[in-house]
Design a protein around this motif. Sequence first.
Motif, PDB file in Angstrom:
ATOM      1  N   ASN A  45      10.978  -8.631   4.835  1.00  0.00           N
ATOM      2  CA  ASN A  45      10.106  -9.876   4.687  1.00  0.00           C
ATOM      3  C   ASN A  45       8.538  -9.919   5.002  1.00  0.00           C
ATOM      4  O   ASN A  45       7.987 -10.360   5.941  1.00  0.00           O
ATOM      5  CB  ASN A  45      10.814 -10.652   5.670  1.00  0.00           C
ATOM      6  CG  ASN A  45      10.545 -12.349   5.185  1.00  0.00           C
ATOM      7  OD1 ASN A  45       9.828 -12.534   4.338  1.00  0.00           O
ATOM      8  ND2 ASN A  45      11.158 -13.209   5.826  1.00  0.00           N
ATOM      9  N   GLN A  46       8.417  -8.792   3.958  1.00  0.00           N
ATOM     10  CA  GLN A  46       6.770  -8.476   4.248  1.00  0.00           C
ATOM     11  C   GLN A  46       6.021  -8.537   2.771  1.00  0.00           C
ATOM     12  O   GLN A  46       6.182  -7.633   1.974  1.00  0.00           O
ATOM     13  CB  GLN A  46       6.506  -7.040   4.762  1.00  0.00           C
ATOM     14  CG  GLN A  46       5.127  -6.541   4.897  1.00  0.00           C
ATOM     15  CD  GLN A  46       4.840  -5.097   4.642  1.00  0.00           C
ATOM     16  OE1 GLN A  46       5.717  -4.480   4.060  1.00  0.00           O
ATOM     17  NE2 GLN A  46       4.216  -4.607   5.287  1.00  0.00           N
ATOM     18  N   ARG A  47       5.602  -9.860   2.487  1.00  0.00           N
ATOM     19  CA  ARG A  47       5.109 -10.123   0.899  1.00  0.00           C
ATOM     20  C   ARG A  47       4.087  -9.020   0.621  1.00  0.00           C
ATOM     21  O   ARG A  47       3.976  -8.739  -0.462  1.00  0.00           O
ATOM     22  CB  ARG A  47       4.638 -11.505   0.722  1.00  0.00           C
ATOM     23  CG  ARG A  47       4.624 -11.888  -0.784  1.00  0.00           C
ATOM     24  CD  ARG A  47       5.916 -11.885  -1.220  1.00  0.00           C
ATOM     25  NE  ARG A  47       5.532 -11.879  -2.804  1.00  0.00           N
ATOM     26  CZ  ARG A  47       5.362 -11.017  -3.721  1.00  0.00           C
ATOM     27  NH1 ARG A  47       5.034  -9.801  -3.155  1.00  0.00           N
ATOM     28  NH2 ARG A  47       5.158 -11.213  -4.821  1.00  0.00           N
ATOM     29  N   ARG A  48       3.347  -8.445   1.520  1.00  0.00           N
ATOM     30  CA  ARG A  48       2.218  -7.594   1.055  1.00  0.00           C
ATOM     31  C   ARG A  48       2.791  -6.340   0.417  1.00  0.00           C
ATOM     32  O   ARG A  48       2.105  -5.982  -0.350  1.00  0.00           O
ATOM     33  CB  ARG A  48       1.704  -7.009   2.458  1.00  0.00           C
ATOM     34  CG  ARG A  48       0.475  -6.013   2.183  1.00  0.00           C
ATOM     35  CD  ARG A  48      -0.043  -5.629   3.799  1.00  0.00           C
ATOM     36  NE  ARG A  48      -1.116  -4.640   3.643  1.00  0.00           N
ATOM     37  CZ  ARG A  48      -1.510  -4.298   4.749  1.00  0.00           C
ATOM     38  NH1 ARG A  48      -1.067  -4.346   6.046  1.00  0.00           N
ATOM     39  NH2 ARG A  48      -2.340  -3.160   4.567  1.00  0.00           N
ATOM     40  N   HIS A  49       4.046  -5.888   0.610  1.00  0.00           N
ATOM     41  CA  HIS A  49       4.531  -4.693   0.047  1.00  0.00           C
ATOM     42  C   HIS A  49       5.890  -5.052  -0.690  1.00  0.00           C
ATOM     43  O   HIS A  49       6.210  -4.020  -1.507  1.00  0.00           O
ATOM     44  CB  HIS A  49       4.747  -3.550   1.052  1.00  0.00           C
ATOM     45  CG  HIS A  49       3.486  -3.017   1.529  1.00  0.00           C
ATOM     46  ND1 HIS A  49       2.159  -2.801   0.643  1.00  0.00           N
ATOM     47  CD2 HIS A  49       2.953  -2.655   2.734  1.00  0.00           C
ATOM     48  CE1 HIS A  49       1.444  -2.298   1.445  1.00  0.00           C
ATOM     49  NE2 HIS A  49       1.721  -2.345   2.657  1.00  0.00           N
TER      50      HIS A  49
ATOM     51  N   THR B 194      16.984  -5.294   5.757  1.00  0.00           N
ATOM     52  CA  THR B 194      15.429  -5.889   5.720  1.00  0.00           C
ATOM     53  C   THR B 194      15.003  -5.739   7.167  1.00  0.00           C
ATOM     54  O   THR B 194      15.537  -4.934   8.047  1.00  0.00           O
ATOM     55  CB  THR B 194      15.572  -7.390   5.195  1.00  0.00           C
ATOM     56  OG1 THR B 194      14.082  -7.653   5.080  1.00  0.00           O
ATOM     57  CG2 THR B 194      16.300  -8.167   6.317  1.00  0.00           C
ATOM     58  N   LYS B 195      13.953  -6.142   7.147  1.00  0.00           N
ATOM     59  CA  LYS B 195      13.010  -5.851   8.368  1.00  0.00           C
ATOM     60  C   LYS B 195      11.965  -7.171   8.916  1.00  0.00           C
ATOM     61  O   LYS B 195      11.627  -8.089   7.964  1.00  0.00           O
ATOM     62  CB  LYS B 195      11.972  -4.673   8.001  1.00  0.00           C
ATOM     63  CG  LYS B 195      12.663  -3.385   7.040  1.00  0.00           C
ATOM     64  CD  LYS B 195      11.829  -2.397   6.838  1.00  0.00           C
ATOM     65  CE  LYS B 195      12.259  -1.464   6.156  1.00  0.00           C
ATOM     66  NZ  LYS B 195      12.646  -1.815   4.579  1.00  0.00           N
ATOM     67  N   PHE B 196      11.711  -6.924  10.186  1.00  0.00           N
ATOM     68  CA  PHE B 196      10.719  -7.837  10.678  1.00  0.00           C
ATOM     69  C   PHE B 196       9.351  -6.928  10.820  1.00  0.00           C
ATOM     70  O   PHE B 196       9.628  -5.900  11.256  1.00  0.00           O
ATOM     71  CB  PHE B 196      11.046  -8.557  12.005  1.00  0.00           C
ATOM     72  CG  PHE B 196      10.054  -8.960  12.567  1.00  0.00           C
ATOM     73  CD1 PHE B 196       9.461 -10.381  12.366  1.00  0.00           C
ATOM     74  CD2 PHE B 196       9.246  -8.249  14.047  1.00  0.00           C
ATOM     75  CE1 PHE B 196       8.355 -10.780  13.252  1.00  0.00           C
ATOM     76  CE2 PHE B 196       8.163  -8.798  14.481  1.00  0.00           C
ATOM     77  CZ  PHE B 196       7.831 -10.292  14.057  1.00  0.00           C
ATOM     78  N   THR B 197       8.475  -7.770  10.280  1.00  0.00           N
ATOM     79  CA  THR B 197       7.065  -7.212  10.065  1.00  0.00           C
ATOM     80  C   THR B 197       6.137  -7.605  11.088  1.00  0.00           C
ATOM     81  O   THR B 197       5.838  -8.923  10.893  1.00  0.00           O
ATOM     82  CB  THR B 197       6.419  -6.891   8.959  1.00  0.00           C
ATOM     83  OG1 THR B 197       7.577  -6.347   7.937  1.00  0.00           O
ATOM     84  CG2 THR B 197       5.436  -6.151   8.685  1.00  0.00           C
ATOM     85  N   PHE B 198       5.451  -7.091  11.965  1.00  0.00           N
ATOM     86  CA  PHE B 198       4.322  -7.600  12.962  1.00  0.00           C
ATOM     87  C   PHE B 198       3.097  -8.131  11.872  1.00  0.00           C
ATOM     88  O   PHE B 198       2.858  -7.842  10.894  1.00  0.00           O
ATOM     89  CB  PHE B 198       3.868  -6.814  13.945  1.00  0.00           C
ATOM     90  CG  PHE B 198       4.965  -6.656  14.947  1.00  0.00           C
ATOM     91  CD1 PHE B 198       5.134  -7.698  15.926  1.00  0.00           C
ATOM     92  CD2 PHE B 198       5.455  -5.504  15.162  1.00  0.00           C
ATOM     93  CE1 PHE B 198       5.818  -7.390  17.201  1.00  0.00           C
ATOM     94  CE2 PHE B 198       6.249  -5.232  16.456  1.00  0.00           C
ATOM     95  CZ  PHE B 198       6.543  -6.195  17.139  1.00  0.00           C
TER      96      PHE B 198
ATOM     97  N   ARG C  84       0.115  -7.541  11.893  1.00  0.00           N
ATOM     98  CA  ARG C  84      -0.771  -6.512  11.385  1.00  0.00           C
ATOM     99  C   ARG C  84      -0.365  -5.882  10.273  1.00  0.00           C
ATOM    100  O   ARG C  84      -1.200  -5.342   9.384  1.00  0.00           O
ATOM    101  CB  ARG C  84      -1.103  -5.371  12.510  1.00  0.00           C
ATOM    102  CG  ARG C  84       0.186  -4.606  12.581  1.00  0.00           C
ATOM    103  CD  ARG C  84      -0.287  -3.516  13.726  1.00  0.00           C
ATOM    104  NE  ARG C  84       0.843  -2.754  13.830  1.00  0.00           N
ATOM    105  CZ  ARG C  84       1.272  -1.579  13.180  1.00  0.00           C
ATOM    106  NH1 ARG C  84       0.761  -1.411  11.957  1.00  0.00           N
ATOM    107  NH2 ARG C  84       2.307  -0.959  13.432  1.00  0.00           N
ATOM    108  N   GLY C  85       0.956  -5.820   9.983  1.00  0.00           N
ATOM    109  CA  GLY C  85       1.371  -5.284   8.736  1.00  0.00           C
ATOM    110  C   GLY C  85       1.551  -6.504   7.494  1.00  0.00           C
ATOM    111  O   GLY C  85       1.856  -5.925   6.296  1.00  0.00           O
ATOM    112  N   GLN C  86       1.211  -7.687   7.731  1.00  0.00           N
ATOM    113  CA  GLN C  86       1.175  -8.632   6.602  1.00  0.00           C
ATOM    114  C   GLN C  86       0.088  -8.912   5.852  1.00  0.00           C
ATOM    115  O   GLN C  86      -1.188  -8.684   6.536  1.00  0.00           O
ATOM    116  CB  GLN C  86       1.713 -10.061   7.313  1.00  0.00           C
ATOM    117  CG  GLN C  86       3.199  -9.898   8.201  1.00  0.00           C
ATOM    118  CD  GLN C  86       4.438  -9.853   7.279  1.00  0.00           C
ATOM    119  OE1 GLN C  86       4.418 -10.127   6.248  1.00  0.00           O
ATOM    120  NE2 GLN C  86       5.605  -9.852   7.741  1.00  0.00           N
ATOM    121  N   ASP C  87       0.009  -9.819   4.894  1.00  0.00           N
ATOM    122  CA  ASP C  87      -0.957 -10.244   4.429  1.00  0.00           C
ATOM    123  C   ASP C  87      -0.978 -11.570   4.790  1.00  0.00           C
ATOM    124  O   ASP C  87      -0.494 -12.305   5.903  1.00  0.00           O
ATOM    125  CB  ASP C  87      -1.374 -10.065   2.782  1.00  0.00           C
ATOM    126  CG  ASP C  87      -0.047 -10.439   2.029  1.00  0.00           C
ATOM    127  OD1 ASP C  87       0.600 -11.530   2.501  1.00  0.00           O
ATOM    128  OD2 ASP C  87       0.161 -10.177   0.906  1.00  0.00           O
TER     129      ASP C  87
END
Length: 283
Positions: A46-50, A78-82, A84-87
Amino acid sequence: MTSRMLAIESVQVPRFLYGTAWKENETQRLTEMALRQGFRGIDTANQRRHYHEAAVGRAIATSVESGLVSRNEMFLQTKFTFRRGQDDRLPYDPEAPIPSQVEQSFASSLDHLGTQLIDSYLLHGPTQRVGLVSADWEAWRAMEAIHDSGRVRLLGVSNITIEQLERLCQRARVPPRFVQNRCYAIHGWDRRVREFCAANGLVYQGFSLLTANRAALAHPKVAQIAKLRGRTVSQVVFRFTLEVGMVPLTGTSDATHMKADLEVFDFHLEPEELELIEGLGSR
């Protein structure tokens, strides 16, 4: 020959996963293609950046509706992203406490993927490169609570060092069952982390196995092995990962390559060939 599945706490885990990072508007088409070619393990975040998690969910829904596959046949990770790793396309309120961010991200993942149960939920890397800080522990405790609720079967972590992994395993109430790292031949294919995983009942997932190792894979000895086996260099590398206990990820966008990747279950490598590939980074 190597089995195509692992059983972890009664969860059936495919030995080869399809990774959906960096696919953008092609995510749905390529995920559907991977399922048609035979992949049953899908990795997203769940990191729309990548990633485009919602498009993965649409691919799953389409494949289930068409009768190609059932949800029970699939392994969804799937994953939880902090932050700093998101847009700026966040799946949670950045002002909320970390446990609330995890819960909001997880609820969003369930919605995106059209499911009430995630097979594997990963912490998408600690907040910093060295050590574990309070935010990491808050996120992990929140993931443990989700696990307790029965909405996640297994937990894991990605992009982690051996020191961080040792610390996490010492203090985790629900221990990680997966480690997913970028895997460099020049670093012994992440040997220290792999050895820790093997000794402590964790499963190592390796990604960027081809793209991170172009120089090593150009070694003429690897080409010789591939020629002898009647295989491609990519197939030899993926077979190597299986035989040393990894669960490899592939992100190929080519249907022929997807099919070829899954054919690595049909041959084996000799001990001396495994040893040569293990040592590629030092050659």
